[in-house]
Write a protein that holds these residues in place. Structure first.
Motif, PDB file in Angstrom:
ATOM      1  N   ALA A  87       0.833  -1.214   0.000  1.00 46.25           N
ATOM      2  CA  ALA A  87       0.000   0.000   0.000  1.00 46.25           C
ATOM      3  C   ALA A  87       0.866   1.262   0.000  1.00 46.25           C
ATOM      4  O   ALA A  87       0.560   2.242  -0.691  1.00 46.25           O
ATOM      5  CB  ALA A  87      -0.929  -0.017   1.214  1.00 46.25           C
ATOM      6  N   PHE A  88       1.955   1.242   0.777  1.00 42.48           N
ATOM      7  CA  PHE A  88       2.866   2.391   0.823  1.00 42.48           C
ATOM      8  C   PHE A  88       3.520   2.588  -0.547  1.00 42.48           C
ATOM      9  O   PHE A  88       3.627   3.721  -1.045  1.00 42.48           O
ATOM     10  CB  PHE A  88       3.927   2.158   1.897  1.00 42.48           C
ATOM     11  CG  PHE A  88       4.831   3.339   2.140  1.00 42.48           C
ATOM     12  CD1 PHE A  88       4.519   4.277   3.112  1.00 42.48           C
ATOM     13  CD2 PHE A  88       6.003   3.508   1.399  1.00 42.48           C
ATOM     14  CE1 PHE A  88       5.359   5.374   3.340  1.00 42.48           C
ATOM     15  CE2 PHE A  88       6.845   4.591   1.622  1.00 42.48           C
ATOM     16  CZ  PHE A  88       6.514   5.532   2.595  1.00 42.48           C
ATOM     17  N   ALA A  89       3.965   1.484  -1.162  1.00 38.19           N
ATOM     18  CA  ALA A  89       4.593   1.569  -2.489  1.00 38.19           C
ATOM     19  C   ALA A  89       3.613   2.135  -3.515  1.00 38.19           C
ATOM     20  O   ALA A  89       3.974   2.989  -4.336  1.00 38.19           O
ATOM     21  CB  ALA A  89       5.071   0.186  -2.919  1.00 38.19           C
ATOM     22  N   ALA A 130      -3.162  -5.931  -6.694  1.00 38.91           N
ATOM     23  CA  ALA A 130      -4.272  -5.498  -7.547  1.00 38.91           C
ATOM     24  C   ALA A 130      -5.490  -5.122  -6.702  1.00 38.91           C
ATOM     25  O   ALA A 130      -6.177  -4.131  -6.975  1.00 38.91           O
ATOM     26  CB  ALA A 130      -4.637  -6.596  -8.542  1.00 38.91           C
ATOM     27  N   LYS A 131      -5.735  -5.907  -5.658  1.00 40.42           N
ATOM     28  CA  LYS A 131      -6.864  -5.642  -4.763  1.00 40.42           C
ATOM     29  C   LYS A 131      -6.670  -4.312  -4.019  1.00 40.42           C
ATOM     30  O   LYS A 131      -7.595  -3.496  -3.909  1.00 40.42           O
ATOM     31  CB  LYS A 131      -7.002  -6.793  -3.768  1.00 40.42           C
ATOM     32  CG  LYS A 131      -8.228  -6.718  -2.874  1.00 40.42           C
ATOM     33  CD  LYS A 131      -8.318  -7.952  -1.985  1.00 40.42           C
ATOM     34  CE  LYS A 131      -9.508  -7.873  -1.031  1.00 40.42           C
ATOM     35  NZ  LYS A 131      -9.555  -9.058  -0.129  1.00 40.42           N
ATOM     36  N   ILE A 132      -5.439  -4.088  -3.534  1.00 40.11           N
ATOM     37  CA  ILE A 132      -5.120  -2.844  -2.819  1.00 40.11           C
ATOM     38  C   ILE A 132      -5.248  -1.651  -3.770  1.00 40.11           C
ATOM     39  O   ILE A 132      -5.793  -0.601  -3.412  1.00 40.11           O
ATOM     40  CB  ILE A 132      -3.696  -2.922  -2.226  1.00 40.11           C
ATOM     41  CG1 ILE A 132      -3.644  -3.954  -1.089  1.00 40.11           C
ATOM     42  CG2 ILE A 132      -3.228  -1.561  -1.724  1.00 40.11           C
ATOM     43  CD1 ILE A 132      -2.238  -4.340  -0.652  1.00 40.11           C
ATOM     44  N   ALA A 133      -4.759  -1.818  -5.007  1.00 41.11           N
ATOM     45  CA  ALA A 133      -4.806  -0.741  -5.994  1.00 41.11           C
ATOM     46  C   ALA A 133      -6.249  -0.408  -6.377  1.00 41.11           C
ATOM     47  O   ALA A 133      -6.622   0.769  -6.504  1.00 41.11           O
ATOM     48  CB  ALA A 133      -4.005  -1.139  -7.232  1.00 41.11           C
ATOM     49  N   GLY A 141      -8.140   3.023  -5.970  1.00 44.35           N
ATOM     50  CA  GLY A 141      -8.492   3.687  -7.228  1.00 44.35           C
ATOM     51  C   GLY A 141      -7.288   4.221  -7.968  1.00 44.35           C
ATOM     52  O   GLY A 141      -7.360   5.249  -8.645  1.00 44.35           O
ATOM     53  N   LYS A 142      -6.162   3.503  -7.856  1.00 40.62           N
ATOM     54  CA  LYS A 142      -4.913   3.963  -8.466  1.00 40.62           C
ATOM     55  C   LYS A 142      -4.129   2.774  -9.013  1.00 40.62           C
ATOM     56  O   LYS A 142      -4.017   1.733  -8.369  1.00 40.62           O
ATOM     57  CB  LYS A 142      -4.064   4.683  -7.405  1.00 40.62           C
ATOM     58  CG  LYS A 142      -2.736   5.192  -7.908  1.00 40.62           C
ATOM     59  CD  LYS A 142      -1.934   5.842  -6.783  1.00 40.62           C
ATOM     60  CE  LYS A 142      -0.590   6.342  -7.302  1.00 40.62           C
ATOM     61  NZ  LYS A 142       0.216   6.969  -6.236  1.00 40.62           N
ATOM     62  N   LYS A 143      -3.567   2.928 -10.206  1.00 43.33           N
ATOM     63  CA  LYS A 143      -2.777   1.850 -10.806  1.00 43.33           C
ATOM     64  C   LYS A 143      -1.428   1.699 -10.112  1.00 43.33           C
ATOM     65  O   LYS A 143      -0.796   2.690  -9.745  1.00 43.33           O
ATOM     66  CB  LYS A 143      -2.528   2.136 -12.293  1.00 43.33           C
ATOM     67  CG  LYS A 143      -3.727   1.889 -13.187  1.00 43.33           C
ATOM     68  CD  LYS A 143      -3.333   2.005 -14.644  1.00 43.33           C
ATOM     69  CE  LYS A 143      -4.525   1.722 -15.547  1.00 43.33           C
ATOM     70  NZ  LYS A 143      -4.133   1.769 -16.981  1.00 43.33           N
ATOM     71  N   ASP A 186      -4.830  -6.621 -16.217  1.00 42.46           N
ATOM     72  CA  ASP A 186      -5.673  -6.119 -15.138  1.00 42.46           C
ATOM     73  C   ASP A 186      -5.572  -4.593 -15.132  1.00 42.46           C
ATOM     74  O   ASP A 186      -4.499  -4.033 -15.280  1.00 42.46           O
ATOM     75  CB  ASP A 186      -5.142  -6.698 -13.809  1.00 42.46           C
ATOM     76  CG  ASP A 186      -5.994  -6.314 -12.615  1.00 42.46           C
ATOM     77  OD1 ASP A 186      -6.138  -5.099 -12.358  1.00 42.46           O
ATOM     78  OD2 ASP A 186      -6.483  -7.217 -11.936  1.00 42.46           O
ATOM     79  N   ASN A 187      -6.693  -3.945 -14.955  1.00 42.58           N
ATOM     80  CA  ASN A 187      -6.707  -2.478 -14.988  1.00 42.58           C
ATOM     81  C   ASN A 187      -5.877  -1.835 -13.886  1.00 42.58           C
ATOM     82  O   ASN A 187      -5.539  -0.664 -13.964  1.00 42.58           O
ATOM     83  CB  ASN A 187      -8.154  -1.968 -14.867  1.00 42.58           C
ATOM     84  CG  ASN A 187      -8.966  -2.286 -16.102  1.00 42.58           C
ATOM     85  OD1 ASN A 187      -8.415  -2.366 -17.186  1.00 42.58           O
ATOM     86  ND2 ASN A 187     -10.256  -2.488 -15.937  1.00 42.58           N
ATOM     87  N   TRP A 188      -5.539  -2.597 -12.837  1.00 36.65           N
ATOM     88  CA  TRP A 188      -4.912  -1.985 -11.666  1.00 36.65           C
ATOM     89  C   TRP A 188      -3.417  -2.240 -11.561  1.00 36.65           C
ATOM     90  O   TRP A 188      -2.771  -1.750 -10.656  1.00 36.65           O
ATOM     91  CB  TRP A 188      -5.639  -2.439 -10.399  1.00 36.65           C
ATOM     92  CG  TRP A 188      -7.089  -2.055 -10.465  1.00 36.65           C
ATOM     93  CD1 TRP A 188      -8.149  -2.886 -10.676  1.00 36.65           C
ATOM     94  CD2 TRP A 188      -7.625  -0.730 -10.397  1.00 36.65           C
ATOM     95  NE1 TRP A 188      -9.321  -2.161 -10.730  1.00 36.65           N
ATOM     96  CE2 TRP A 188      -9.020  -0.831 -10.556  1.00 36.65           C
ATOM     97  CE3 TRP A 188      -7.052   0.540 -10.207  1.00 36.65           C
ATOM     98  CZ2 TRP A 188      -9.863   0.284 -10.536  1.00 36.65           C
ATOM     99  CZ3 TRP A 188      -7.881   1.639 -10.182  1.00 36.65           C
ATOM    100  CH2 TRP A 188      -9.266   1.514 -10.350  1.00 36.65           C
ATOM    101  N   LEU A 189      -2.860  -3.020 -12.472  1.00 36.31           N
ATOM    102  CA  LEU A 189      -1.417  -3.284 -12.469  1.00 36.31           C
ATOM    103  C   LEU A 189      -0.842  -2.884 -13.818  1.00 36.31           C
ATOM    104  O   LEU A 189      -1.280  -3.372 -14.866  1.00 36.31           O
ATOM    105  CB  LEU A 189      -1.134  -4.772 -12.204  1.00 36.31           C
ATOM    106  CG  LEU A 189      -1.646  -5.341 -10.877  1.00 36.31           C
ATOM    107  CD1 LEU A 189      -1.322  -6.824 -10.786  1.00 36.31           C
ATOM    108  CD2 LEU A 189      -1.052  -4.594  -9.688  1.00 36.31           C
TER     109      LEU A 189
END
Length: 223
Positions: free
Chosen positions: A62-64, A83-86, A90-92, A135-138
């Motif tokens: 999450a920090f990264a 991916a779940k955390i991102a 709401g951020k890639k 995946d949209n988040w990575l």
């Protein structure tokens, strides 16, 4: 320059050293949340940093994500957690795949490639892993390959870099990917006693220059 130099914070995380290196290296490689926080305390732009290690916590991920650190993914499970955390944030997330190569770096103190190792994703699993990253988040930015540390033989290091680049070229072609970042690791050994021969850095530089001439056309868009 074609080659960016990063400092591995785990080598020595003393604040005064980090303050000095901030203006003398292109970026930092980290292996823990504590190291990232120390860099932030020194005013380092964490977007110049990467995070590696096979046991990253959700807090570290999450920090990264929050600070645009490049995360070197080491397993499918880690990718799913990030991916779940991102998605929640709401951020890639910026990611690279850390490859466990099918070869060892001979002459290194700690071998981080070849066979079953806790570091990285086995090379043959990379294509399937890359498909999972659709995946949209990575956001896949590159590869990380670090075959071993504490090597004091320039020829062995350069041979390892060459093998690593060949493997990354093969995998990039297999998944139809043009990497933006290639992290060759370091493994630059230190002579700890007068009986040990120091690493010839000039020879490493010469070897890397030759490898760049050879591989640059294949990795036109990469740092």
């Amino acid at each position: 320059a074609d080659i960016a130099l990063h400092y591995a914070v785990k080598a020595n995380p003393h604040e005064a050293l980090l303050a000095f290196f901030k203006d003398h290296v292109d970026g930092f490689d980290t292996a823990s949340l504590g190291e990232l926080i120390r860099l932030a305390d020194q005013g380092v732009d964490l977007g110049r940093c990467s995070l590696a290690g096979p046991a990253k916590s959700d807090e570290e991920l999450a920090f990264a994500l929050k600070h645009d650190v490049l995360v070197n993914l080491e397993s499918v499970g880690e990718a799913q957690r990030l991916a779940k955390i991102a998605k929640t944030a709401g951020k890639k997330a910026r990611v690279a795949l850390r490859i466990n190569p099918p070869f060892e770096l001979k002459g290194s103190g700690m071998r981080m490639g070849g066979g079953a190792k806790p570091f990285g994703i086995d090379a043959e699993q990379i294509p399937a892993m890359a498909a999972e990253l659709d995946d949209n988040w990575l956001r896949l930015e590159g590869f990380h390959l670090y075959a071993g540390s504490q090597c004091r033989e320039a020829a062995v290091l350069v041979e390892g870099f060459d093998k690593g680049l060949a493997l990354m070229a093969e995998l990039a072609a297999a998944i139809g990917f043009s990497p933006k970042i290639i992290n060759l690791g370091g493994g630059f050994g230190i002579a700890y006693s007068p009986l040990e021969t120091p690493l010839d850095l000039a020879a490493v530089g010469k070897g890397l220059k030759e490898l760049l001439a050879l591989w640059r056309p294949r990795f036109a868009n990469a740092q």
